[in-house]
Design an enzyme around this catalytic site. Structure first.
Site, PDB file in Angstrom:
ATOM      1  N   GLY A 102      10.300  17.428 -35.016  1.00  0.00           N
ATOM      2  CA  GLY A 102      10.074  17.138 -36.303  1.00  0.00           C
ATOM      3  C   GLY A 102      10.719  15.606 -35.759  1.00  0.00           C
ATOM      4  N   GLU A 145       4.015  17.986 -36.563  1.00  0.00           N
ATOM      5  CA  GLU A 145       4.675  18.391 -37.944  1.00  0.00           C
ATOM      6  C   GLU A 145       4.509  16.282 -38.195  1.00  0.00           C
ATOM      7  OE1 GLU A 145       8.707  17.850 -38.315  1.00  0.00           O
ATOM      8  OE2 GLU A 145       8.802  20.248 -36.984  1.00  0.00           O
ATOM      9  N   TYR A 265      22.443  24.775 -42.374  1.00  0.00           N
ATOM     10  CA  TYR A 265      22.457  23.376 -42.270  1.00  0.00           C
ATOM     11  C   TYR A 265      23.060  23.637 -44.115  1.00  0.00           C
ATOM     12  CZ  TYR A 265      17.724  21.692 -42.065  1.00  0.00           C
ATOM     13  OH  TYR A 265      16.623  21.355 -41.937  1.00  0.00           O
ATOM     14  N   TRP A 346      16.239  27.295 -38.114  1.00  0.00           N
ATOM     15  CA  TRP A 346      16.060  26.189 -37.670  1.00  0.00           C
ATOM     16  C   TRP A 346      18.070  25.526 -38.019  1.00  0.00           C
ATOM     17  CZ3 TRP A 346      14.394  23.255 -33.644  1.00  0.00           C
ATOM     18  CH2 TRP A 346      14.719  21.991 -33.963  1.00  0.00           C
TER      19      TRP A 346
END
Ligand SMILES: *[C@@H]1O[C@H](CO)[C@@H](O)[C@H](O)[C@H]1NC(C)=O
Ligand SMILES: *[C@@H]1O[C@H](CO)[C@@H](O)[C@H](O)[C@H]1NC(C)=O
Length: 366
Positions: A102, A145, A265, A346
């Site tokens: 990313g 991405e 997260y 992730w």
């Protein structure tokens, strides 16, 4: 005798064709995936692979001058022993080398350029297979991405078609089990145009896709009010995890080739008024991403909102929108009830003593 021979030959060749097709169309058992991110600080030897069926080693790089896949010298030793280390603890876990990540537009442009010519696609494909085999990975994962125009869509399709053909060919000449081929893909039209993915080519050539259904409402983009960063449902808006998955099904990718993305997260906001601590209440600023393990260590008041399917937590003016065990469990139940292939996290270093990983694994079951 001749009659029997001729017919048994026909029967055997028909069965062989059916077998070869089945090999690629129905191999998928449930996926409990997790990305290990090399920059996270988690030692590979500290991964507990028992919660996972597939571990993704992130990231290998795309060298734009040669259009080959490379592993940085800082990662070389850990990547080359990754599979051996996790399979010593759990022999059934499969490993995939993840390529890209990313990093944004410069990296996306490298993928666009590489995929635009047959010769550079071949360099990429051949080097990826060579690297996967020489480092003992069971598969390869494309993290471009993101494709963002019609030519990207066409070239993404050509790339994975040629990749599949090369993987099949390599497997028949080496006698090894074919490498798995997956991709991490956009999770919502809120994040990137999902119309730039070639759904039919993905259905035909990839084992599955990891749908990155997170980061929909992040504090950097919505600093003035608290948000559910990755809501499963969104009764008052267009975008949600469910919207992303529905779009992917609409692109022609079968449900059993979709793995649901789970973030380990969340995002932090600063409340305008510590007594107004619900979803969409006023904030003075967005304070960025925070790991799950750091959020729960704050000792904040945790709330589960089943309308949006998100958790949030507050303490004083600190407010966190994130996924805790309740929303993770609800999302994995959704994946199961809707016949999806499974899920992935992730990334696994952000979990706290495998609390989210074990909740997800138990919810999906065997
Ligand atoms: C695009 O790929 C070619 C090789 O096919 C390479 O020579 C060139 O440097 C690449 N350009 C960019 C901008 O990455
Ligand atoms: C979830 O939050 C929204 C927005 O504050 C609220 O309208 C809704 O009632 C909440 N749902 C539950 C089950 O508490």
């Amino acid at each position: 005798m001749a009659y029997f021979k001729k017919h048994s030959f026909l029967l055997i060749s028909t069965l062989l064709v059916i077998f070869l097709q089945l090999q690629f169309s129905s191999t998928n058992a449930a996926v409990k995936g997790g990305y290990w991110y090399s920059d996270s600080g988690l030692a590979v030897s500290d991964i507990d692979p028992s919660y996972f069926t597939h571990l993704f080693c992130a990231f290998a790089n795309l060298d734009s001058s040669t259009n080959t896949v490379t592993i940085s010298s800082a990662n070389a030793a850990r990547f080359s022993t990754f599979t051996q280390t996790v399979q010593a603890k759990s022999s059934s876990v499969k490993t995939l080398l993840s390529i890209g990540g990313g990093e944004g537009l410069p990296l996306a442009n490298k993928f666009a350029n590489m995929s635009s010519q047959a010769s550079s696609r071949k360099s990429f494909i051949d080097s990826s297979i060579q690297l996967a085999r020489s480092n003992n990975f069971n598969g390869l994962d494309l993290d471009w991405e993101y494709p963002s125009k019609d030519t990207d869509k066409t070239n993404f399709g050509l790339l994975i078609k040629e990749w599949r053909a090369a993987v099949v060919k390599e497997s028949s000449s080496s006698g090894e089990t074919a490498l798995l081929l997956t991709a991490a893909v956009g999770g919502s039209d809120q994040i990137t145009g999902l119309k730039y993915y070639p759904g039919q080519d993905i259905a035909n050539n990839l084992d599955w896709v990891n749908v990155m259904t997170y980061d929909l409402f992040i504090s950097d983009s919505y600093p003035t009010s608290t948000q559910p960063p990755a809501p499963l449902k969104n009764p008052t808006g267009q975008f949600s995890v469910d919207e992303g998955i529905t779009t992917w099904i609409g692109l022609g990718v079968p449900k059993n080739k979709l793995a649901l993305g789970l973030p380990a997260y969340g995002y932090k906001w600063s409340l305008s008024d510590p007594n107004k601590h619900g979803l969409f209440d006023k904030a003075t600023q967005g304070l960025g991403a925070v790991k799950y393990k750091d959020i729960i260590n704050v000792g904040a008041q945790v709330v589960y909102n089943s309308t949006y399917v998100t958790n949030y937590a507050y303490k004083g003016t600190d407010w966190y929108g994130y996924d805790d065990t309740q929303s993770i469990s609800a999302k994995v139940s959704y994946a199961k009830q809707n016949g999806l292939l499974g899920y992935f996290f992730w990334h696994i270093e952000q979990d706290s003593n495998w609390a989210l990983s074990s909740t997800a694994s138990q919810t999906l079951g065997a």
